[in-house]
Design a protein around this motif. Structure first.
Motif, mmCIF file in Angstrom:
data_model
loop_
_atom_site.group_PDB
_atom_site.id
_atom_site.type_symbol
_atom_site.label_atom_id
_atom_site.label_comp_id
_atom_site.label_asym_id
_atom_site.label_seq_id
_atom_site.Cartn_x
_atom_site.Cartn_y
_atom_site.Cartn_z
ATOM 1 N N ALA A 12 0.844 -1.192 0.000
ATOM 2 C CA ALA A 12 0.000 0.000 0.000
ATOM 3 C C ALA A 12 0.877 1.238 0.000
ATOM 4 C CB ALA A 12 -0.905 0.003 1.230
ATOM 5 N N GLY A 13 0.339 2.319 -0.531
ATOM 6 C CA GLY A 13 1.075 3.575 -0.551
ATOM 7 C C GLY A 13 0.439 4.551 -1.511
ATOM 8 N N THR A 48 4.247 5.627 -6.552
ATOM 9 C CA THR A 48 5.437 5.334 -5.740
ATOM 10 C C THR A 48 6.121 4.025 -6.134
ATOM 11 O OG1 THR A 48 4.065 4.322 -4.021
ATOM 12 C CG2 THR A 48 4.636 6.655 -3.746
ATOM 13 N N GLY A 49 5.600 3.321 -7.132
ATOM 14 C CA GLY A 49 6.244 2.102 -7.612
ATOM 15 C C GLY A 49 5.699 0.806 -7.069
ATOM 16 N N LYS A 50 4.526 0.843 -6.450
ATOM 17 C CA LYS A 50 3.944 -0.376 -5.867
ATOM 18 C C LYS A 50 3.722 -1.458 -6.928
ATOM 19 C CE LYS A 50 0.340 1.798 -4.481
ATOM 20 N NZ LYS A 50 0.658 3.127 -4.996
ATOM 21 N N THR A 51 3.094 -1.081 -8.017
ATOM 22 C CA THR A 51 2.784 -2.051 -9.063
ATOM 23 C C THR A 51 4.061 -2.607 -9.675
ATOM 24 O OG1 THR A 51 0.678 -0.984 -9.538
ATOM 25 C CG2 THR A 51 1.565 -2.404 -11.247
ATOM 26 N N GLN A 52 5.018 -1.761 -9.948
ATOM 27 C CA GLN A 52 6.290 -2.209 -10.517
ATOM 28 C C GLN A 52 6.972 -3.217 -9.592
ATOM 29 O OE1 GLN A 52 7.428 -1.420 -13.499
ATOM 30 N NE2 GLN A 52 9.475 -2.253 -13.381
ATOM 31 N N LEU A 93 -3.686 -9.446 -7.174
ATOM 32 C CA LEU A 93 -5.048 -8.970 -6.926
ATOM 33 C C LEU A 93 -5.034 -7.453 -7.056
ATOM 34 C CD1 LEU A 93 -5.923 -11.119 -3.778
ATOM 35 C CD2 LEU A 93 -6.497 -11.574 -6.160
ATOM 36 N N HIS A 94 -5.868 -6.941 -7.934
ATOM 37 C CA HIS A 94 -5.894 -5.500 -8.227
ATOM 38 C C HIS A 94 -7.309 -5.001 -7.978
ATOM 39 C CE1 HIS A 94 -5.605 -1.817 -10.669
ATOM 40 N NE2 HIS A 94 -4.308 -1.912 -10.437
ATOM 41 N N ALA A 95 -7.478 -4.120 -7.014
ATOM 42 C CA ALA A 95 -8.813 -3.691 -6.588
ATOM 43 C C ALA A 95 -9.425 -2.608 -7.466
ATOM 44 C CB ALA A 95 -8.760 -3.192 -5.143
ATOM 45 N N ASP A 96 -8.628 -1.918 -8.261
ATOM 46 C CA ASP A 96 -9.138 -0.811 -9.072
ATOM 47 C C ASP A 96 -9.501 -1.334 -10.459
ATOM 48 O OD1 ASP A 96 -9.860 1.673 -9.904
ATOM 49 O OD2 ASP A 96 -7.833 2.496 -9.976
ATOM 50 N N THR A 97 -10.670 -1.967 -10.582
ATOM 51 C CA THR A 97 -11.075 -2.689 -11.785
ATOM 52 C C THR A 97 -10.916 -1.908 -13.088
ATOM 53 O OG1 THR A 97 -12.611 -3.966 -10.454
ATOM 54 C CG2 THR A 97 -12.925 -4.065 -12.819
ATOM 55 N N PRO A 98 -11.348 -0.653 -13.183
ATOM 56 C CA PRO A 98 -11.233 0.036 -14.475
ATOM 57 C C PRO A 98 -9.793 0.215 -14.960
ATOM 58 C CG PRO A 98 -12.715 1.230 -13.023
ATOM 59 C CD PRO A 98 -12.046 0.167 -12.204
#
Length: 79
Positions: free
Chosen positions: A16-17, A21-25, A50-55
């Motif tokens: 989380a952050g 900030t590079g979380k996904t990378q 798991l990705h919560a931001d569907t769009p």
């Protein structure tokens, strides 16, 4: 190191952050690394994203595809 020994390989880890900030990378690179054999620094296993931001899930998946090509070229000798 801030991770103090790495991620728990037998559980869930939430990243989380703030945006940008590079979380996904970080997560995508760790997912690919986890699939490598232990002899080359991987876990010889798998990972789930798991990705919560569907769009907005398409951007991380496109980035994962790009990274996977890079990882495949870097580790081509593994088969």
């Amino acid at each position: 190191a801030c991770l103090g020994g790495g991620f728990d390989a037998h559980g869930l880890t939430e990243i989380a952050g703030a945006a940008g900030t590079g979380k996904t990378q970080l997560v995508l690179q760790c997912m690919l690394q986890a699939q490598l054999p232990p002899a080359v620094g991987g876990l010889g296993g798998g990972a789930v994203f798991l990705h919560a931001d569907t769009p907005s899930y398409l951007a991380p998946m496109k980035r994962l595809e790009e990274l996977s090509h890079s990882f495949a070229a870097k580790h081509a000798a593994l088969g």
